[in-house]
Design an enzyme around this catalytic site. Sequence first.
Site, PDB file in Angstrom:
ATOM      1  N   LYS A  26       0.835  -1.212   0.000  1.00 19.14           N
ATOM      2  CA  LYS A  26       0.000   0.000   0.000  1.00 19.14           C
ATOM      3  C   LYS A  26       0.873   1.266   0.000  1.00 19.14           C
ATOM      4  CE  LYS A  26      -3.400  -2.883   0.079  1.00 19.14           C
ATOM      5  NZ  LYS A  26      -4.313  -3.324   1.105  1.00 19.14           N
TER       6      LYS A  26
HETATM    7  C1  PLP Z   1      -5.276  -4.287   1.700  1.00 17.82           C
HETATM    8  C2  PLP Z   1      -6.744  -4.211   1.688  1.00 17.82           C
HETATM    9  C3  PLP Z   1      -7.513  -4.608   2.786  1.00 17.82           C
HETATM   10  C4  PLP Z   1      -6.976  -5.330   3.984  1.00 17.82           C
HETATM   11  O1  PLP Z   1      -5.925  -4.707   4.593  1.00 17.82           O
HETATM   12  P1  PLP Z   1      -4.918  -5.579   5.509  1.00 17.82           P
HETATM   13  O2  PLP Z   1      -4.101  -4.535   6.174  1.00 17.82           O
HETATM   14  O3  PLP Z   1      -4.114  -6.438   4.572  1.00 17.82           O
HETATM   15  O4  PLP Z   1      -5.737  -6.380   6.446  1.00 17.82           O
HETATM   16  C5  PLP Z   1      -8.885  -4.405   2.724  1.00 17.82           C
HETATM   17  N1  PLP Z   1      -9.462  -3.872   1.644  1.00 17.82           N
HETATM   18  C6  PLP Z   1      -8.755  -3.509   0.566  1.00 17.82           C
HETATM   19  C7  PLP Z   1      -9.466  -2.892  -0.594  1.00 17.82           C
HETATM   20  C8  PLP Z   1      -7.380  -3.676   0.547  1.00 17.82           C
HETATM   21  O5  PLP Z   1      -6.680  -3.329  -0.539  1.00 17.82           O
END
Ligand code: PLP
Length: 385
Positions: free
Chosen positions: A193
């Site tokens: 991210k």
């Molecule tokens: C990454 C992501 C999540 C979950 O996040 P984590 O930190 O991996 O639990 C949820 N929704 C979307 C759209 C994501 O890209």
Amino acid sequence: MSDGFLPYGRQTIEEDDIAAVAQALRGDFLTTGPTVEAFETAFAEKVGAAHAVACSNGTASLHLAMLALGVGSGETCIVPSITFLATANCAAYVGAEVVFADVDPDSGLMTPRTLAEALSRAIGPVKAVLPVHLRGDVCDLPGLARLAAEAGAVLVEDAPHALGTTMDFGGGPERVGDCRHAAMASFSFHPVKAIATGEGGMLTTNDAALATRLRSLRSHGMTRPPGADPWVYEMAQPGFNYRLPDINCALGLSQLGKLDRFTGRRRRLTALYRARLAGLNAVALAESPAWSDPALHLLTVLIDFDALGVTRAEVMARLSAAGIGSQVHYIPVHTQPYWRARNGPLDLPGAQAWYDRCLSLPLYPAMQDGDVERVVAALESALGL
Ligand SMILES: *Cc1c(COP(=O)(O)O)cnc(C)c1O
């Protein structure tokens, strides 16, 4: 240009990030210390929200949002089918039903039209609508918010792709996470991210009461009654241990200071991709809505594999052999065995058309400008163009 393998996404960790973590490790608090609040305050300010609540990951943050809203069994959440599993799982955690909305086939986003159609299939009260800002482009939040309000529901933005995206719905520029149109927005700091903390999540809101509930729920449901003796805590509802340690918050704070530079690189690389992809036959960049000025998380192209006579698996294997990672975002969630068994068969043509064509190519701040040419040349070759 780098010769090594280019993954579809990866973290950018620099020496001062490492120093920030080392300093946290030498400090008095590994968890529940002052760095948590420092990260929260800086994050809230960055996105323009009144409150930010850190938690252990983006999935926990969605779960906390459902708990704080009191969503439960017999109630419904609307989730777009093109998203990561977690967006729908959070509703299942609290026993709620999920009605999957279709998406626009060219942007992958839930729209007021697809939300209205999903609302028409909902049985029982709809409590929350969870738009996903897929790739980093932002949904029509005012349009979705209006429909949600008519249905008696609130918006919870699942926004991990869109940290750094700006938008303008006619009221001037604003940042994703400012919660002008939603009850809460949820973020993740997973390594792919915009900024990384290893694992980590954040919720933003402008509602002080919601922020208080979120803070309590992330730490066992404990509250400290005002004026009570110092050892006293009370629990009105069982919460979780979804806290984000100071170690991770120190990394997050350091990374947050680089967000503008990181998103600047993402914008620059996206512009290079856009120019280079413009001439390609049967390949298109996913479309950005007019109000969205994205700091893209995913560089997703839509490819007419049938017209080119290749399969996606073949193209991904050829790219991988050329040292280039790619990924599919996402398999329509409504087709997962669990949801098919629970909800019955469902045909969502926009989600299917998106899924049939989508492929995410490498995009992350440490990529060099020249890497874009390397990726697109390999794609041309893999597609036989
Ligand atoms: C990454 C992501 C999540 C979950 O996040 P984590 O930190 O991996 O639990 C949820 N929704 C979307 C759209 C994501 O890209």
